[in-house]
Design an enzyme around this catalytic site. Structure first.
Site, short mmCIF file in Angstrom:
data_model
loop_
_atom_site.label_atom_id
_atom_site.label_comp_id
_atom_site.label_asym_id
_atom_site.label_seq_id
_atom_site.Cartn_x
_atom_site.Cartn_y
_atom_site.Cartn_z
N ARG A 198 45.54 37.77 43.29
CA ARG A 198 46.62 38.77 43.33
C ARG A 198 48.00 38.15 43.18
O ARG A 198 48.95 38.85 42.86
CB ARG A 198 46.56 39.53 44.66
CG ARG A 198 45.30 40.36 44.85
CD ARG A 198 45.34 41.11 46.16
NE ARG A 198 44.10 41.81 46.40
CZ ARG A 198 43.89 42.63 47.42
NH1 ARG A 198 44.86 42.84 48.29
NH2 ARG A 198 42.72 43.23 47.58
N THR A 223 39.52 39.50 43.30
CA THR A 223 40.38 40.32 42.42
C THR A 223 40.23 39.90 40.96
O THR A 223 41.21 39.81 40.21
CB THR A 223 41.86 40.28 42.86
OG1 THR A 223 41.94 40.25 44.29
CG2 THR A 223 42.59 41.54 42.39
N LYS A 235 29.87 44.17 46.12
CA LYS A 235 30.95 44.33 47.09
C LYS A 235 31.16 45.83 47.28
O LYS A 235 31.35 46.55 46.29
CB LYS A 235 32.22 43.67 46.55
CG LYS A 235 33.49 44.01 47.32
CD LYS A 235 34.68 43.27 46.73
CE LYS A 235 35.98 43.69 47.40
NZ LYS A 235 37.08 42.76 47.13
N GLU A 255 37.04 33.39 50.21
CA GLU A 255 37.49 34.06 48.98
C GLU A 255 39.00 33.94 48.86
O GLU A 255 39.73 34.26 49.80
CB GLU A 255 37.09 35.54 49.00
CG GLU A 255 37.59 36.31 47.79
CD GLU A 255 37.21 37.79 47.82
OE1 GLU A 255 37.97 38.60 47.27
OE2 GLU A 255 36.17 38.13 48.43
#
Length: 217
Positions: free
Chosen positions: A54, A78, A138, A50
């Site tokens: 950000r 994100t 998640k 992943e």
């Protein structure tokens, strides 16, 4: 070119995550670090990576990784908006991961060309996801949201759900989380320590990945 990830039903997403068991969560300041980091992790046995959005390096890093490692399953992390989702698709991500889940994201993820792993921390959020047909989530932030006792409590009324806990998990306790049948994989930054990336310690990253996976066997 996307990986061998296959079609984007949640069943396939669960299958890939259960095979992977651990998902490194990588936030980069320099996009040029993407390839050597991924190369080291893959050599250590990592199957899914992943890359968070950000920083401004996130999307170009995903693009680089997609070109260089066509078989690696790539997640865009994100993802907080439809714009982020579109960017993740364009960059070649295989699935999107959100820290939380708005109505808009949940609705879009059902029909998007890549699946969404929505973030949840409460029964209400799980229920909202279930209403849209989601079964995989998640669990974030895992440690701060009650840890394993919370996972067990959540799965009482949501036995069909499967979770990928992230946030506050380390290599030392990954095995404990993975003992839970409804935990498909765990995610974390411990596999990609900033100090090792800054030091360009690629053999160290490979060893860390290999040691983590060996300890799970």
């Amino acid at each position: 070119m996307h990986s061998d990830f296959g079609c984007h039903h949640q069943h396939d997403l669960e299958h890939w995550l259960r095979r992977a068991r651990v998902v490194p969560i990588l936030t980069l300041d320099e996009e040029t670090d993407a390839e050597p980091v991924a190369d080291a992790l893959i050599s250590g046995g990592i199957r899914v990576l992943e890359v968070t959005l950000r920083t401004s390096a996130g999307l170009p890093a995903l693009q680089r990784l997609r070109r260089r490692f066509p078989k690696l399953v790539l997640a865009a992390g994100t993802v907080r908006s439809i714009e982020d989702y579109h960017s993740a698709i364009d960059a070649g991500a295989d699935f999107a991961v959100s820290p939380g889940a708005s109505h808009t994201l949940l609705r879009y993820g059902v029909t998007a060309s890549i699946p969404l792993l929505p973030g949840v921390a409460t029964p209400t959020e799980l229920l909202k996801g279930f209403e849209f047909g989601y079964r995989g989530f998640k669990f974030f932030p895992a440690a701060a949201s009650g840890g394993l006792p919370m996972v067990r409590s959540l799965l009482g009324p949501f036995a069909e759900a499967w979770l990928v806990p992230t946030g506050g998990i380390s290599g030392e306790d990954a095995r404990i989380w993975l003992r839970e049948p409804n935990v498909a994989a765990v995610g974390g930054t411990w596999l990609v320590p900033e100090e090792r990336i800054r030091a360009r310690d690629w053999p160290g990253l490979e060893q860390l990945a290999a040691d983590t996976l060996r300890d799970l066997d």
